[in-house]
Scaffold this active site. Structure first.
Site, short mmCIF file in Angstrom:
data_model
loop_
_atom_site.label_atom_id
_atom_site.label_comp_id
_atom_site.label_asym_id
_atom_site.label_seq_id
_atom_site.Cartn_x
_atom_site.Cartn_y
_atom_site.Cartn_z
N LYS A 54 0.80 -1.22 0.00
CA LYS A 54 0.00 0.00 0.00
C LYS A 54 0.84 1.28 0.00
CE LYS A 54 -3.11 -2.97 -0.10
NZ LYS A 54 -3.48 -3.40 -1.44
N LYS A 96 -1.84 2.50 9.06
CA LYS A 96 -2.21 1.33 8.25
C LYS A 96 -0.99 0.44 8.01
CE LYS A 96 -5.75 3.81 5.60
NZ LYS A 96 -6.29 4.12 4.26
N GLU A 138 -1.82 8.24 7.39
CA GLU A 138 -2.69 9.11 6.59
C GLU A 138 -3.60 9.90 7.49
OE1 GLU A 138 -3.53 6.81 2.39
OE2 GLU A 138 -5.10 6.86 3.91
N HIS A 173 -16.12 -4.04 6.61
CA HIS A 173 -15.39 -4.10 5.35
C HIS A 173 -15.97 -5.10 4.35
CE1 HIS A 173 -12.64 -1.33 7.17
NE2 HIS A 173 -12.45 -2.17 8.17
N GLU A 225 -6.52 2.61 -2.29
CA GLU A 225 -5.94 1.34 -2.73
C GLU A 225 -6.31 1.10 -4.19
OE1 GLU A 225 -7.13 -1.99 -0.24
OE2 GLU A 225 -6.75 -0.83 1.57
N ARG A 229 -7.91 -6.67 -9.80
CA ARG A 229 -8.79 -7.75 -10.26
C ARG A 229 -10.13 -7.14 -10.68
NH1 ARG A 229 -9.59 -7.35 -4.75
NH2 ARG A 229 -11.80 -7.03 -4.27
C1 MV4 Z 1 -9.29 5.21 5.63
C2 MV4 Z 1 -10.43 5.70 6.31
C3 MV4 Z 1 -10.39 7.00 6.75
N1 MV4 Z 1 -9.28 7.75 6.57
N2 MV4 Z 1 -8.21 5.99 5.45
C4 MV4 Z 1 -10.75 0.70 5.20
C5 MV4 Z 1 -10.43 -0.28 4.12
C6 MV4 Z 1 -9.23 0.22 3.43
N3 MV4 Z 1 -9.38 -0.01 2.02
C7 MV4 Z 1 -9.14 1.66 3.78
N4 MV4 Z 1 -10.13 1.91 4.79
C8 MV4 Z 1 -10.29 3.14 5.31
N5 MV4 Z 1 -9.23 3.98 5.14
C9 MV4 Z 1 -8.22 7.22 5.92
N6 MV4 Z 1 -7.13 7.97 5.75
C10 MV4 Z 1 -11.53 4.86 6.47
C11 MV4 Z 1 -11.46 3.56 5.97
C12 MV4 Z 1 -12.64 2.75 6.15
C13 MV4 Z 1 -13.37 2.28 5.04
C14 MV4 Z 1 -13.00 2.55 3.74
C15 MV4 Z 1 -13.73 2.08 2.68
C16 MV4 Z 1 -14.87 1.33 2.90
C17 MV4 Z 1 -15.27 1.06 4.18
C18 MV4 Z 1 -14.53 1.52 5.28
C19 MV4 Z 1 -14.95 1.24 6.57
C20 MV4 Z 1 -14.21 1.69 7.64
C21 MV4 Z 1 -13.05 2.44 7.42
#
Ligand code: MV4
Length: 386
Positions: A54, A96, A138, A173, A225, A229
């Site tokens: 990442k 993260k 982040e 998630h 991200e 796929r």
């Molecule tokens: C975050 C965020 C808030 N701020 N990054 C969760 C999965 C991963 N792909 C990244 N995620 C998150 N990153 C920052 N800087 C909140 C989440 C997140 C989230 C993101 C997408 C879909 C559902 C989520 C549920 C909880 C937290």
């Protein structure tokens, strides 16, 4: 991997499609397929590998002009370096695991007092889970939506985007419902971020189907991200663009050129997908077993993707998703009306499914309004305890 390659050889397969489950983003599997003399219907293993990390994905996307949140993706991982970077970034902050993704190995840090413990525990958890303790920092967005951009590239340097999907309706998630287009976001805003994604694909030499995941808040997109796929929710994009994404994957893998340019791609109407899971609709415990009656919905604008049938046995060992109901309409209102009727037509007996939950969401005022955040469903479930 060995068993799949043996099956491919025995069956005389020419190519292996990665799907969206086990091994679909495993670069070692992709390389093994190629080394066995078969065609991998996915991106180059190097691209898969680069996006799996990442920090590196974030660095490469930022360098290609894709917006990222303020933060730190550097190599200096000494605790004092991370601490200093965190103080420069500001709070609230997300810590993260660089090797994580999909929400694994993440810590929300609200203020400086929580910082050291979060860094220590996230690093040791990442080491234990992924064998890689590296962290990425982040700025945390408190109330974002999850909006992703579908891209597609051929091996001749052409790339297009197929618009966006709103995947904010999720629990722990796991997405449960997705739609395209994302309610309330202007087309020119989507076009602008889509163009950035296309430019990034060209810059990194990406090939095949891919998804750029963003957090969206207050009119702005921030890259989180890239998925290398095709995704579970790709049908909503197929319905609004009229493009068969899986067919395109196979054609591009066979060496064909993209048969269209960005100007040829038109979005029409609105599509919604409900994931049908074999589970208790409110406790979310798995509900495997025999389906004694399977009666899917139908009619104009209704698509069902499923392997299930009457007497099908849902095994307990795998993911609980047994199908998807996807609807298309001229407007979001029409799509939602079609989904309500499709859900009411569906009969699945012998196991529990989450259809009752979907039926309630389809009449929820905030959902109907559109644009709810990634936290909405968990809040809703807390209010609707039973
Ligand atoms: C975050 C965020 C808030 N701020 N990054 C969760 C999965 C991963 N792909 C990244 N995620 C998150 N990153 C920052 N800087 C909140 C989440 C997140 C989230 C993101 C997408 C879909 C559902 C989520 C549920 C909880 C937290």
């Amino acid at each position: 991997i060995d068993k799949l390659l043996a099956a491919a050889r025995t069956s005389g397969a020419q190519a292996v499609h990665p799907g969206y489950g086990f091994l679909s983003e495993n670069a070692a599997f992709a390389q093994a397929v190629i080394d066995a003399g078969l065609v991998w219907v996915g991106p180059a293993p190097t691209a898969m590998w680069a996006m799996a990390e990442k920090s590196r994905a974030r660095q490469r996307m930022a360098a290609a002009g894709v917006p990222v949140l303020p933060g730190y993706d550097g190599d200096d991982q000494r605790p004092e370096a991370l601490r200093a970077a965190a103080l420069r970034t500001g709070f609230p902050l997300m810590v993260k695991a660089s090797a994580g993704g999909g929400g694994r190995g993440m810590r929300l840090v609200l203020d400086e007092r929580m910082l050291d413990a979060a860094i220590t525990s996230a690093a040791s958890e990442a080491q234990a889970a992924f064998g890689d303790a590296r962290l990425l920092l982040e700025r945390a967005l408190p109330n974002a939506r999850h909006v992703e951009i579908q891209v597609f590239a051929d091996r001749y340097g052409r790339a297009v985007h197929l618009g966006e999907r709103d995947c904010s309706m999720q629990r722990r998630h796991q997405k449960i419902l997705e739609e395209a287009p994302a309610p309330g976001i202007a087309r020119r805003v989507i076009e602008r971020i889509g163009e950035r994604c296309v430019a990034a694909c060209k810059k990194i030499g990406y090939r095949g189907a891919g998804t750029f995941e963003f957090l969206y808040e207050n009119g702005e997109f921030f890259f989180i991200e890239m998925n290398t796929r095709v995704q579970v929710e790709h049908p909503v994009t197929e319905l609004v663009t009229g493009i068969d994404i899986v067919q395109m994957q196979i054609r591009i893998a066979a060496g064909e050129k993209l048969p269209f340019t960005q100007r040829n791609i038109q979005m029409r109407g609105h599509a919604v997908e409900c994931r049908i899971n074999a589970e208790d609709p409110y406790k979310f415990t798995p509900s495997p077993g025999r389906i004694t009656m399977w009666h899917p919905p139908g009619g104009p604008g209704v698509r069902v993707d499923s392997h299930a049938y009457t007497n099908y046995y849902v095994p307990p060992n795998y993911d609980s998703m047994i199908g998807k109901i996807i609807v298309h309409g001229d407007t979001r209102d029409q799509a939602l009306a079609r989904m309500r009727i499709a859900l009411s037509e569906t009969v699945i007996e012998g196991i529990q499914t989450n259809i009752p939950l979907h039926r309630e969401l389809m009449v929820d005022a905030k959902f109907i309004e559109g644009g709810t955040s990634i936290h909405y469903l968990e809040g809703w479930l807390g209010q609707h305890k039973r």
